[in-house]
Design a protein around this motif. Sequence first.
Motif, mmCIF file in Angstrom:
data_model
loop_
_atom_site.group_PDB
_atom_site.id
_atom_site.type_symbol
_atom_site.label_atom_id
_atom_site.label_comp_id
_atom_site.label_asym_id
_atom_site.label_seq_id
_atom_site.Cartn_x
_atom_site.Cartn_y
_atom_site.Cartn_z
ATOM 1 N N UNK A 43 0.826 -1.203 0.000
ATOM 2 C CA UNK A 43 0.000 0.000 0.000
ATOM 3 C C UNK A 43 0.864 1.259 0.000
ATOM 4 N N UNK A 44 0.358 2.359 -0.562
ATOM 5 C CA UNK A 44 1.144 3.597 -0.632
ATOM 6 C C UNK A 44 1.561 4.135 0.732
ATOM 7 N N UNK A 45 0.667 4.099 1.700
ATOM 8 C CA UNK A 45 0.985 4.670 3.015
ATOM 9 C C UNK A 45 2.101 3.884 3.694
ATOM 10 N N UNK A 46 2.021 2.563 3.659
ATOM 11 C CA UNK A 46 3.070 1.758 4.295
ATOM 12 C C UNK A 46 4.404 1.950 3.583
ATOM 13 N N UNK A 47 4.395 2.047 2.266
ATOM 14 C CA UNK A 47 5.648 2.249 1.533
ATOM 15 C C UNK A 47 6.292 3.584 1.922
ATOM 16 N N UNK A 80 11.901 -2.436 16.903
ATOM 17 C CA UNK A 80 11.131 -3.556 17.441
ATOM 18 C C UNK A 80 9.632 -3.388 17.267
ATOM 19 N N UNK A 81 9.131 -2.153 17.329
ATOM 20 C CA UNK A 81 7.692 -1.918 17.264
ATOM 21 C C UNK A 81 7.361 -0.873 16.203
ATOM 22 N N UNK A 82 7.582 -1.167 14.933
ATOM 23 C CA UNK A 82 7.396 -0.147 13.894
ATOM 24 C C UNK A 82 5.957 0.311 13.720
ATOM 25 N N UNK A 83 4.990 -0.488 14.157
ATOM 26 C CA UNK A 83 3.595 -0.107 13.968
ATOM 27 C C UNK A 83 3.030 0.660 15.161
ATOM 28 N N UNK A 84 3.851 0.913 16.174
ATOM 29 C CA UNK A 84 3.384 1.626 17.367
ATOM 30 C C UNK A 84 4.409 2.695 17.751
ATOM 31 N N UNK A 85 4.651 3.641 16.858
ATOM 32 C CA UNK A 85 5.736 4.594 17.050
ATOM 33 C C UNK A 85 5.301 5.982 17.483
ATOM 34 N N UNK A 86 4.058 6.372 17.249
ATOM 35 C CA UNK A 86 3.727 7.785 17.399
ATOM 36 C C UNK A 86 3.903 8.282 18.831
ATOM 37 N N UNK A 119 -1.227 7.244 10.512
ATOM 38 C CA UNK A 119 -2.212 6.510 9.711
ATOM 39 C C UNK A 119 -1.952 5.009 9.784
ATOM 40 N N UNK A 120 -0.691 4.606 9.691
ATOM 41 C CA UNK A 120 -0.336 3.187 9.801
ATOM 42 C C UNK A 120 -0.730 2.654 11.168
ATOM 43 N N UNK A 121 -0.454 3.427 12.200
ATOM 44 C CA UNK A 121 -0.756 2.974 13.561
ATOM 45 C C UNK A 121 -2.262 2.845 13.782
ATOM 46 N N UNK A 184 -7.224 4.143 5.562
ATOM 47 C CA UNK A 184 -6.032 4.731 6.170
ATOM 48 C C UNK A 184 -4.771 4.332 5.413
ATOM 49 N N UNK A 185 -4.776 3.157 4.810
ATOM 50 C CA UNK A 185 -3.602 2.684 4.070
ATOM 51 C C UNK A 185 -3.598 3.149 2.617
#
Length: 391
Positions: A43-47, A80-86, A119-121, A184-185
């Motif tokens: 997906x564009x957002x994840x990239x 370690x936690x790329x999807x929970x960074x904000x 958005x990813x989170x 979101x993605x």
Amino acid sequence: MTGHGDTSPRPGLDCDRPSSAMVPSGAALWRAVSDLAQRWAATPVVRRFAADLPRNASQRSRGISGRLQEMEAGGAGISAQPLRLTRTVQLMQNMPRSPVSEAAPDPAKWKAWFGTAAAVEIAHGITTAWLRSRMPGYPMLPAPQLAPGAPWTVNEWGQPYPWTREERRQGLQFRDPPSEITRYLEASPPGERQIIDATRALGIALQGSAEWQCMETVVGVLTESVRAELRQAGKKVSERLSDAAVQKHSQRADQQSEYRRTVLEEAVAALSGPAAEYVRSFDTANRLLETVASDVFGQLAIYGQPTLISAPQDIDLSSEIHGRLLSFTRPLIDPNETPFHLQMGSLVWLDDDLIPDSIQIIRSEVSISAVGERERYSGKILSGTGEAWER
């Protein structure tokens, strides 16, 4: 959270196991999570989000990647936690800059990247909430772990997405995976269908796992008196962990977190019989979900397939309450072959025929001697990945 063992059934659970024909292997679960990760990665957002992370960037000394690398060095757990960074980034973005760092990120680009990370989170949070709704007994989960104020219900640094009562009132158990995930993605129409289908497939795979079927067995024999015992335990936890009580205990975040864990552990230790069995089964089912759909999923979606480690030495196996661990030493052979310093959370294969499954790195230590630098790593064995994923 932040990682929680392999997919083997936890020793000590005394529920009646479903027949082996009913329980998919660990490989089925890992295939499902890998398929969903590939859909997200396209997906564009994840990239856009992943491109600037230090492990993916061509350099780590300037711009967005440089700033994130500084946070990683400061213990932020970026890798370690790329999807929970904000939340982590918000807490650490005002930290002093390293005297050896180069150009700071452009403010506009930094703001745009942070919006993409958010958005990813959010998409991952919605996915996690929907997968939780597949859990046996949901939403009527009398677990003391979900009492207000308990560790799993508060949004603290390093914790998984909190369980909330509002989430369990949304009727997610009656719905397909929410379409908000794909919005979101910024997924394309074909990508939307693929992500929804893959999310549904992961939910089915979780429901078929030994851990979740074990919990279903335990839930099926809960009496009202046992539920009342569990609710009473939860009430005591919430009373001891009211905002006022936690603030009175300490003003320091680390001591507050430790206090929350201690209170919950004491409440759980006081239970016995079917109530204790339910708490254990819920804990195991939730840990499997966090491992599969957060810890490992995040690595696959953001960083891709595991890295091959050549010539591992001094391999040791051990067990802990949540699964099997493996430790190995990696001497410096060819730093151009793979990154020498493996980041926390990394997925790796060992070039050893006796270790067929992937390992997720959770600890490391460095030693320097006359013969050179050696790094000792420990990781969780992800049972079934050797069958599910291509090396």
